[in-house]
Design an enzyme around this catalytic site. Structure first.
Site, PDB file in Angstrom:
ATOM      1  CB  CYS A 210      -0.556   2.476   4.198  1.00  0.00           C
ATOM      2  SG  CYS A 210      -2.068   1.878   3.387  1.00  0.00           S
ATOM      3  CG  ASP A 211       3.409   0.924   4.465  1.00  0.00           C
ATOM      4  OD1 ASP A 211       2.928   1.379   5.668  1.00  0.00           O
ATOM      5  OD2 ASP A 211       3.244  -0.182   4.260  1.00  0.00           O
TER       6      ASP A 211
ATOM      7  CB  CYS B  91      -1.043   0.117   1.344  1.00  0.00           C
ATOM      8  SG  CYS B  91      -1.918   1.617   1.533  1.00  0.00           S
TER       9      CYS B  91
HETATM   10  C1  LIG Z   1       0.552  -3.716   5.441  1.00  0.00           C
HETATM   11  C2  LIG Z   1      -0.857  -2.880   5.436  1.00  0.00           C
HETATM   12  C3  LIG Z   1      -0.628  -1.716   6.024  1.00  0.00           C
HETATM   13  C4  LIG Z   1      -1.605  -0.821   5.929  1.00  0.00           C
HETATM   14  N1  LIG Z   1      -1.483   0.571   6.333  1.00  0.00           N
HETATM   15  C5  LIG Z   1      -2.197   1.429   6.454  1.00  0.00           C
HETATM   16  C6  LIG Z   1      -2.325   2.732   6.963  1.00  0.00           C
HETATM   17  O1  LIG Z   1      -1.227   3.250   7.071  1.00  0.00           O
HETATM   18  N2  LIG Z   1      -3.238   3.559   6.958  1.00  0.00           N
HETATM   19  C7  LIG Z   1      -4.701   3.241   6.418  1.00  0.00           C
HETATM   20  O2  LIG Z   1      -5.463   3.862   6.651  1.00  0.00           O
HETATM   21  N3  LIG Z   1      -5.057   1.923   6.033  1.00  0.00           N
HETATM   22  C8  LIG Z   1      -3.737   1.058   6.189  1.00  0.00           C
HETATM   23  N4  LIG Z   1      -3.909  -0.197   5.575  1.00  0.00           N
HETATM   24  C9  LIG Z   1      -5.154  -0.675   4.970  1.00  0.00           C
HETATM   25  C10 LIG Z   1      -6.161  -0.891   6.069  1.00  0.00           C
HETATM   26  O3  LIG Z   1      -5.469  -1.965   6.707  1.00  0.00           O
HETATM   27  C11 LIG Z   1      -7.449  -1.387   5.517  1.00  0.00           C
HETATM   28  O4  LIG Z   1      -7.914  -0.454   4.609  1.00  0.00           O
HETATM   29  C12 LIG Z   1      -8.545  -1.664   6.652  1.00  0.00           C
HETATM   30  O5  LIG Z   1      -7.953  -2.517   7.600  1.00  0.00           O
HETATM   31  C13 LIG Z   1      -9.679  -2.323   6.153  1.00  0.00           C
HETATM   32  O6  LIG Z   1     -10.624  -2.792   7.141  1.00  0.00           O
HETATM   33  P1  LIG Z   1     -11.743  -3.479   6.967  1.00  0.00           P
HETATM   34  O7  LIG Z   1     -12.466  -3.652   8.432  1.00  0.00           O
HETATM   35  O8  LIG Z   1     -12.615  -3.525   5.766  1.00  0.00           O
HETATM   36  O9  LIG Z   1     -11.151  -5.230   6.880  1.00  0.00           O
HETATM   37  P2  LIG Z   1      -9.762  -5.905   7.415  1.00  0.00           P
HETATM   38  O10 LIG Z   1      -8.875  -4.994   8.197  1.00  0.00           O
HETATM   39  O11 LIG Z   1      -9.315  -6.477   6.188  1.00  0.00           O
HETATM   40  O12 LIG Z   1     -10.352  -6.731   8.400  1.00  0.00           O
HETATM   41  C14 LIG Z   1     -11.207  -7.959   7.823  1.00  0.00           C
HETATM   42  C15 LIG Z   1     -11.811  -8.866   9.022  1.00  0.00           C
HETATM   43  O13 LIG Z   1     -12.860  -9.686   8.673  1.00  0.00           O
HETATM   44  C16 LIG Z   1     -12.503 -11.162   9.199  1.00  0.00           C
HETATM   45  N5  LIG Z   1     -12.820 -12.031   8.230  1.00  0.00           N
HETATM   46  C17 LIG Z   1     -12.758 -12.385   7.054  1.00  0.00           C
HETATM   47  N6  LIG Z   1     -13.425 -13.465   6.588  1.00  0.00           N
HETATM   48  C18 LIG Z   1     -14.274 -13.762   7.480  1.00  0.00           C
HETATM   49  C19 LIG Z   1     -15.151 -14.926   7.978  1.00  0.00           C
HETATM   50  N7  LIG Z   1     -15.702 -15.683   6.952  1.00  0.00           N
HETATM   51  N8  LIG Z   1     -15.732 -15.057   8.996  1.00  0.00           N
HETATM   52  C20 LIG Z   1     -15.249 -14.099  10.174  1.00  0.00           C
HETATM   53  N9  LIG Z   1     -14.416 -13.072  10.036  1.00  0.00           N
HETATM   54  C21 LIG Z   1     -13.761 -12.762   8.619  1.00  0.00           C
HETATM   55  C22 LIG Z   1     -10.945 -11.073   9.208  1.00  0.00           C
HETATM   56  O14 LIG Z   1     -10.164 -12.122  10.172  1.00  0.00           O
HETATM   57  C23 LIG Z   1     -10.495  -9.596   9.849  1.00  0.00           C
HETATM   58  O15 LIG Z   1     -10.901  -9.636  11.022  1.00  0.00           O
HETATM   59  C24 LIG Z   1      -2.670  -1.079   5.458  1.00  0.00           C
HETATM   60  C25 LIG Z   1      -3.106  -2.411   4.855  1.00  0.00           C
HETATM   61  C26 LIG Z   1      -2.087  -3.318   5.084  1.00  0.00           C
HETATM   62  C27 LIG Z   1      -1.976  -4.597   4.498  1.00  0.00           C
END
Ligand SMILES: Cc1cc2nc3c(=O)[nH]c(=O)nc-3n(C[C@H](O)[C@H](O)[C@H](O)COP(=O)(O)OP(=O)(O)OC[C@H]3O[C@@H](n4cnc5c(N)ncnc54)[C@H](O)[C@@H]3O)c2cc1C
Length: 307
Positions: free
Chosen positions: A136-137, A133
């Site tokens: 992000c980084d 990303c």
């Molecule tokens: C390395 C990295 C660095 C990042 N740095 C930043 C940053 O600096 N700033 C920023 O704003 N964003 C950053 N991001 C992006 C950010 O992490 C995501 O946009 C954000 O986490 C999305 O949130 P979400 O809640 O949609 O999903 P996610 O964080 O992906 O969470 C998904 C959840 O769903 C659960 N899940 C999936 N399938 C199932 C199922 N069948 N049953 C039960 N649970 C399930 C998973 O276990 C998890 O808990 C980064 C991403 C990465 C990979």
């Protein structure tokens, strides 16, 4: 069988924000964590763009604080994965590997997993030179040399974005043809800070104690392996939205992102989608949290009209 008012699937920023709002509205939400409690931010180090933390916050700490906040208002967290859902009629039926239960509304917050190259030591080097990303980084690579690998629009976008921060950007791609639109490729080609490396594949990342300091690349024409000095590698080879089990009940785009209307509503009334799972564009923690808030408030409104 117990019927919950609100079940949230996923404990990333979207799911936990939905839980905070639903719990404070006395809806007694139950949230399923799946295999990655805390979501994607638990795989990274410093988060510098989530508002409220002047000096940044570590990703795992942000997510454990969000968890504690959701629990303080009565959210029940279950550390299991949802394996199936039947949303043909309300209450919806849901299953884990050994339990069946029901819910009046469901918020899908299962995220989208960034695809990676599967390099040796990849997990160890994520956040220490390897990233998925640039938004992000990228800031950590100001005036440094970075590489981006990928051939789609997002790889072009990441390369352009990074060229405003880094001193030099290599764009590494396996083939002379690109999946990206011509206009995006042309923009990259015209950017004096970006050098195309084609047709090359990344074999492995080189590193020392402080992280990545180079790459071993294979020239796919000559089969020769070459070393490239870089401070970081951004893998921009796409995301896999975790939408498979919901497919009968939601519409998805060509990549599998859930389509929503009226903010977080899916095509099935009472079934909402928030965060990266419904967002092919921004994929940030703050946007995911915002969508989680919307989904909880929309679920509450739906329950009021369908009690
Ligand atoms: C390395 C990295 C660095 C990042 N740095 C930043 C940053 O600096 N700033 C920023 O704003 N964003 C950053 N991001 C992006 C950010 O992490 C995501 O946009 C954000 O986490 C999305 O949130 P979400 O809640 O949609 O999903 P996610 O964080 O992906 O969470 C998904 C959840 O769903 C659960 N899940 C999936 N399938 C199932 C199922 N069948 N049953 C039960 N649970 C399930 C998973 O276990 C998890 O808990 C980064 C991403 C990465 C990979």
């Amino acid at each position: 069988m117990e019927i919950h008012d609100v079940v949230i699937i996923g404990t990333g920023p979207a799911g936990l924000t939905a839980a905070i709002y639903a719990a404070r509205a006395s809806l007694n939400p139950v949230i399923y964590a799946g295999s990655m409690h805390g979501g994607q931010l638990t795989t990274t180090t410093e988060i510098e763009n989530f508002p409220g933390f002047e000096h940044g916050i570590m990703g795992p700490k942000l997510m454990s604080d969000m968890t504690a906040q959701a629990e303080r208002f009565g959210t029940k967290i279950i550390y299991e994965t949802i394996t199936k859902i039947d949303a043909s009629k309300r209450p919806f039926k849901l299953w884990t590997h050994d339990t069946e239960f029901q819910a009046q509304t469901v918020i899908i917050a299962t995220g989208a997993t960034a695809k990676t190259l599967g390099l040796p030591d990849e997990a160890k080097l994520m956040g220490r030179g390897l990233s998925t990303c640039a938004t992000c980084d990228g800031f950590f690579y100001k005036n440094k040399i970075v590489a981006v690998t990928g051939g789609g629009d997002s790889a072009m976008e990441e390369a352009n974005y990074l060229s405003k921060l880094a001193s030099k950007v290599y764009l590494i791609h396996r083939r002379p043809e690109f999946r990206a639109s011509k206009i995006m490729v042309d923009r990259v080609k015209a950017n004096p800070k970006i050098q195309m490396m084609i047709p090359y594949a990344v074999e492995r990342a080189l590193s020392d104690q402080s992280g990545v300091n180079g790459l071993m690349l294979k020239n796919l024409e000559s089969n020769k392996v070459e070393e490239l000095k870089v401070d970081g590698l951004f893998m921009a080879i796409g995301h896999k939205p975790n939408s498979d089990i919901f497919l009968p009940w939601v519409d998805v785009d060509s990549h599998g992102y859930i389509k929503t209307t009226n903010h977080t509503a899916t095509k099935t009334p009472g079934l909402f989608a928030a965060g990266d799972i419904g967002d092919p564009n921004f994929k940030q923690a703050i946007t995911a949290a915002g969508m989680g808030c919307q989904a909880a408030m929309q679920a509450q409104k739906y329950l009021e009209g369908h009690s």
